[in-house]
Write an enzyme that holds these catalytic residues in place. Structure first.
Site, PDB file in Angstrom:
ATOM      1  N   CYS A 134      47.383  51.125  33.902  1.00  0.00           N
ATOM      2  CA  CYS A 134      46.320  51.980  34.429  1.00  0.00           C
ATOM      3  C   CYS A 134      46.919  53.212  35.104  1.00  0.00           C
ATOM      4  CB  CYS A 134      45.470  51.176  35.415  1.00  0.00           C
ATOM      5  SG  CYS A 134      44.175  52.149  36.193  1.00  0.00           S
ATOM      6  N   CYS A 137      45.598  54.208  38.464  1.00  0.00           N
ATOM      7  CA  CYS A 137      45.943  53.287  39.544  1.00  0.00           C
ATOM      8  C   CYS A 137      47.407  53.444  39.933  1.00  0.00           C
ATOM      9  CB  CYS A 137      45.725  51.848  39.099  1.00  0.00           C
ATOM     10  SG  CYS A 137      44.192  51.615  38.175  1.00  0.00           S
ATOM     11  N   ASP A 138      48.280  53.391  38.940  1.00  0.00           N
ATOM     12  CA  ASP A 138      49.708  53.257  39.224  1.00  0.00           C
ATOM     13  C   ASP A 138      50.513  54.534  39.025  1.00  0.00           C
ATOM     14  OD1 ASP A 138      49.091  50.654  39.767  1.00  0.00           O
ATOM     15  OD2 ASP A 138      49.717  49.876  37.818  1.00  0.00           O
TER      16      ASP A 138
HETATM   17  P1  FAD Z   1      37.485  41.782  35.575  1.00  0.00           P
HETATM   18  O1  FAD Z   1      38.246  42.177  36.769  1.00  0.00           O
HETATM   19  O2  FAD Z   1      38.164  41.814  34.256  1.00  0.00           O
HETATM   20  O3  FAD Z   1      36.920  40.323  35.856  1.00  0.00           O
HETATM   21  C1  FAD Z   1      36.249  39.590  34.887  1.00  0.00           C
HETATM   22  C2  FAD Z   1      36.481  38.106  35.096  1.00  0.00           C
HETATM   23  O4  FAD Z   1      35.658  37.380  34.194  1.00  0.00           O
HETATM   24  C3  FAD Z   1      37.916  37.680  34.806  1.00  0.00           C
HETATM   25  O5  FAD Z   1      38.368  36.836  35.821  1.00  0.00           O
HETATM   26  C4  FAD Z   1      37.797  36.928  33.482  1.00  0.00           C
HETATM   27  O6  FAD Z   1      38.774  35.922  33.360  1.00  0.00           O
HETATM   28  C5  FAD Z   1      36.413  36.337  33.603  1.00  0.00           C
HETATM   29  N1  FAD Z   1      35.835  35.984  32.299  1.00  0.00           N
HETATM   30  C6  FAD Z   1      36.005  36.630  31.122  1.00  0.00           C
HETATM   31  N2  FAD Z   1      35.335  35.996  30.145  1.00  0.00           N
HETATM   32  C7  FAD Z   1      34.749  34.933  30.723  1.00  0.00           C
HETATM   33  C8  FAD Z   1      33.936  33.879  30.214  1.00  0.00           C
HETATM   34  N3  FAD Z   1      33.594  33.796  28.928  1.00  0.00           N
HETATM   35  N4  FAD Z   1      33.516  32.925  31.082  1.00  0.00           N
HETATM   36  C9  FAD Z   1      33.859  32.998  32.390  1.00  0.00           C
HETATM   37  N5  FAD Z   1      34.632  33.968  32.916  1.00  0.00           N
HETATM   38  C10 FAD Z   1      35.068  34.922  32.092  1.00  0.00           C
HETATM   39  N6  FAD Z   1      41.238  49.617  39.226  1.00  0.00           N
HETATM   40  C11 FAD Z   1      41.195  50.370  40.357  1.00  0.00           C
HETATM   41  O7  FAD Z   1      40.115  50.839  40.740  1.00  0.00           O
HETATM   42  N7  FAD Z   1      42.335  50.567  41.094  1.00  0.00           N
HETATM   43  C12 FAD Z   1      43.550  50.052  40.762  1.00  0.00           C
HETATM   44  O8  FAD Z   1      44.561  50.277  41.446  1.00  0.00           O
HETATM   45  C13 FAD Z   1      43.613  49.254  39.553  1.00  0.00           C
HETATM   46  N8  FAD Z   1      44.799  48.763  39.116  1.00  0.00           N
HETATM   47  C14 FAD Z   1      44.832  48.005  37.984  1.00  0.00           C
HETATM   48  C15 FAD Z   1      46.056  47.467  37.567  1.00  0.00           C
HETATM   49  C16 FAD Z   1      46.122  46.630  36.475  1.00  0.00           C
HETATM   50  C17 FAD Z   1      47.447  46.046  36.080  1.00  0.00           C
HETATM   51  C18 FAD Z   1      44.921  46.334  35.741  1.00  0.00           C
HETATM   52  C19 FAD Z   1      44.974  45.386  34.569  1.00  0.00           C
HETATM   53  C20 FAD Z   1      43.718  46.904  36.119  1.00  0.00           C
HETATM   54  C21 FAD Z   1      43.645  47.742  37.231  1.00  0.00           C
HETATM   55  N9  FAD Z   1      42.444  48.345  37.647  1.00  0.00           N
HETATM   56  C22 FAD Z   1      42.403  49.069  38.812  1.00  0.00           C
HETATM   57  C23 FAD Z   1      41.193  48.154  36.893  1.00  0.00           C
HETATM   58  C24 FAD Z   1      40.322  47.091  37.576  1.00  0.00           C
HETATM   59  O9  FAD Z   1      41.097  45.924  37.775  1.00  0.00           O
HETATM   60  C25 FAD Z   1      39.074  46.800  36.749  1.00  0.00           C
HETATM   61  O10 FAD Z   1      38.342  47.988  36.539  1.00  0.00           O
HETATM   62  C26 FAD Z   1      38.155  45.785  37.432  1.00  0.00           C
HETATM   63  O11 FAD Z   1      38.850  44.606  37.765  1.00  0.00           O
HETATM   64  C27 FAD Z   1      36.950  45.454  36.553  1.00  0.00           C
HETATM   65  O12 FAD Z   1      36.176  44.493  37.167  1.00  0.00           O
HETATM   66  P2  FAD Z   1      35.231  43.524  36.353  1.00  0.00           P
HETATM   67  O13 FAD Z   1      34.605  42.648  37.373  1.00  0.00           O
HETATM   68  O14 FAD Z   1      34.364  44.313  35.460  1.00  0.00           O
HETATM   69  O15 FAD Z   1      36.169  42.686  35.369  1.00  0.00           O
END
Ligand code: FAD
Length: 310
Positions: A134, A137-138
Site C-alpha cells: 500500500c 500507507c507505507d
Molecule cells: P478487511 O480488513 O480485509 O477485513 C475483512 C475481514 O473479513 C478479514 O478478516 C477477512 O478474513 C474476513 N472475511 C473474508 N471473507 C470472509 C468470509 N467468507 N467469512 C467470514 N469472514 C471473511 N489502510 C490505511 O488506511 N492505512 C494504512 O496504513 C494501511 N496499511 C496497509 C498495509 C497493508 C500491508 C495492507 C494489506 C493494507 C493496508 N491498508 C491500510 C488498507 C486497509 O487495511 C484496508 O483498507 C482495510 O482493512 C479494509 O477494511 P475492510 O473491513 O473492508 O476489510
C-alpha cells in the site's frame, strides 16, 4: 434471527457492529479474525485523529470497542454462501463453512480484499520488512531510499508516480512487453527523473539480511538473464482481489469481483448492504472502510424501521 448480521470483522465490519448495536438491534458479527488486513500492517499513520499506531494495536482497539456493546461475536468462522430473502422483509440465509446456517433480516457484507502476491521466495518472510502493498500507507517509510514497484498497470504506475515524490529512486518492473496503465499516467511517469522502467521482467526472489529487504532478483524474459537490484523496499501492485467468490449469484459483482454498492451501501439484494474493500468504493483505506461500515449499518437500520409490522 439477527436483525443485522455482519460478515467480516475488519474495520468496516467493526464499525457497522458498533453503529447497529447502538441502535439496539440484535447484531451478529462473523469473521475469520478481528482486524482483517490491518493485522498485516505495521505503521498506521493516516487514521485521522490517531497520528501513529500499528496494525495489532489498531485491531485490538477495534475489538475492544465492539466488545463494549452487546454484539454476538463469532470469530474463526467463514461464510460459504448467501441466499438472499425471496420476498421483501423475508429472512436471508447465511451458510457457514462448518455447515451451520444463520438467519438475518438484514446483512452487512464486509469481507474485505487481499493483495495478490508474487509468490516468490522471500516475499512472505519480508512482508512488513520491506515488502509492501500500500503506497498510501507505507510510502513515507521509504523516504530518501531506493524502492521497486512490481506491476505496470494503473495501480503500479500510480504507485511509482506517488513514490517518486518521496523516495530517492523507483524502479518499475513489468512482466509484459509494455505498461498497461492509462496513457496520461505513462506520460507522467516517463517525465520523472528518478524512475526507471524495466519491461519483460519476471521477479524471482526477494532477498534480505534477515531483518529487512536488501535486493530483488528478476529474470529478463527475452534474454533469460538474471539481474539483481539493490534496494530497501518493494511495492507489489499486481492486483487487489476482493474476498467475494462466495457471493457470486447472490448479489451483483463488478467485472473485478467487487460488490456493487450505491451511496447508501445498498447491494442488488434488498436488505443486503456492503462496505469496505470488498465493494466498488474507489479508495481502499481504513478510514474509508470505517465510514462505509457506518453508512451500511445506518442503511440497514433504515431498512428495518420501514419493514411492515408482522
Ligand atoms: P478487511 O480488513 O480485509 O477485513 C475483512 C475481514 O473479513 C478479514 O478478516 C477477512 O478474513 C474476513 N472475511 C473474508 N471473507 C470472509 C468470509 N467468507 N467469512 C467470514 N469472514 C471473511 N489502510 C490505511 O488506511 N492505512 C494504512 O496504513 C494501511 N496499511 C496497509 C498495509 C497493508 C500491508 C495492507 C494489506 C493494507 C493496508 N491498508 C491500510 C488498507 C486497509 O487495511 C484496508 O483498507 C482495510 O482493512 C479494509 O477494511 P475492510 O473491513 O473492508 O476489510
Amino acid at each position: 434471527p439477527f436483525d443485522v448480521l455482519i460478515v467480516g470483522a475488519g474495520p468496516a465490519g467493526a464499525a457497522a457492529a458498533v453503529y447497529d448495536a447502538r441502535k439496539g438491534l440484535r447484531t451478529g458479527l462473523l469473521g475469520e479474525r478481528f482486524g482483517g488486513q490491518v493485522l498485516d500492517t505495521m505503521a498506521i499513520e493516516n487514521y485521522v485523529s490517531v497520528p501513529e499506531t500499528d496494525g495489532p494495536k489498531f485491531a485490538a482497539a477495534l475489538e475492544q470497542h465492539v466488545r463494549a456493546y452487546d454484539v454476538d461475536i463469532m470469530t474463526g468462522q467463514k461464510a460459504a454462501a448467501l441466499v438472499p430473502a425471496s420476498r421483501n422483509g423475508g429472512l436471508h440465509e447465511l451458510h457457514l463453512e462448518n455447515g451451520a446456517i444463520l438467519h438475518a433480516k438484514t446483512l452487512v457484507l464486509a469481507p474485505g480484499a487481499r493483495w495478490r502476491h508474487m509468490n516468490v521466495p522471500g516475499e512472505d518472510i519480508y512482508r512488513t520488512k520491506g515488502v509492501a502493498y500500500c503506497p498510501h500507507c507505507d510510502g513515507p517509510l521509504f523516504k530518501g531510499k531506493r524502492v521497486a514497484v512490481i506491476g505496470g498497470g494503473n495501480s503500479g504506475v500510480e504507485a511509482a508516480i506517488d513514490l517518486a515524490g518521496i523516495v530517492q529512486h523507483v524502479t518499475l518492473l513489468e512482466f509484459a512487453d509494455s505498461l498497461r496503465a492509462d496513457a496520461v499516467l505513462q506520460t507522467k511517469l516517463h517525465s520523472l527523473p528518478n524512475v526507471t522502467v524495466i519491461t519483460h521482467a519476471l521477479t524471482t526472489e526477494v532477498v534480505g539480511d534477515g531483518r529487512k529487504v536488501t535486493s530483488l532478483h528478476y529474470r529478463d524474459r527475452r534474454t533469460e538473464q538474471a539481474h539483481e537490484i539493490v534496494l530497501d523496499g518493494i511495492f507489489v501492485q499486481i492486483g487487489l482481489v476482493p474476498n467475494t467468490e462466495w457471493l457470486r449469484g447472490a448479489v451483483t459483482l463488478s467485472e473485478r469481483g467487487e460488490i456493487v454498492v450505491d451511496a447508501h451501501g445498498a447491494t442488488s439484494a434488498p436488505g443486503v448492504f456492503a462496505a469496505g474493500d470488498a465493494t466498488t468504493t474507489p479508495y481502499k483505506q481504513i478510514v474509508v472502510a470505517v465510514g462505509e461500515g457506518a453508512t451500511a449499518a445506518l442503511s440497514a437500520f433504515d431498512y428495518l424501521i420501514r419493514l411492515p409490522v408482522e
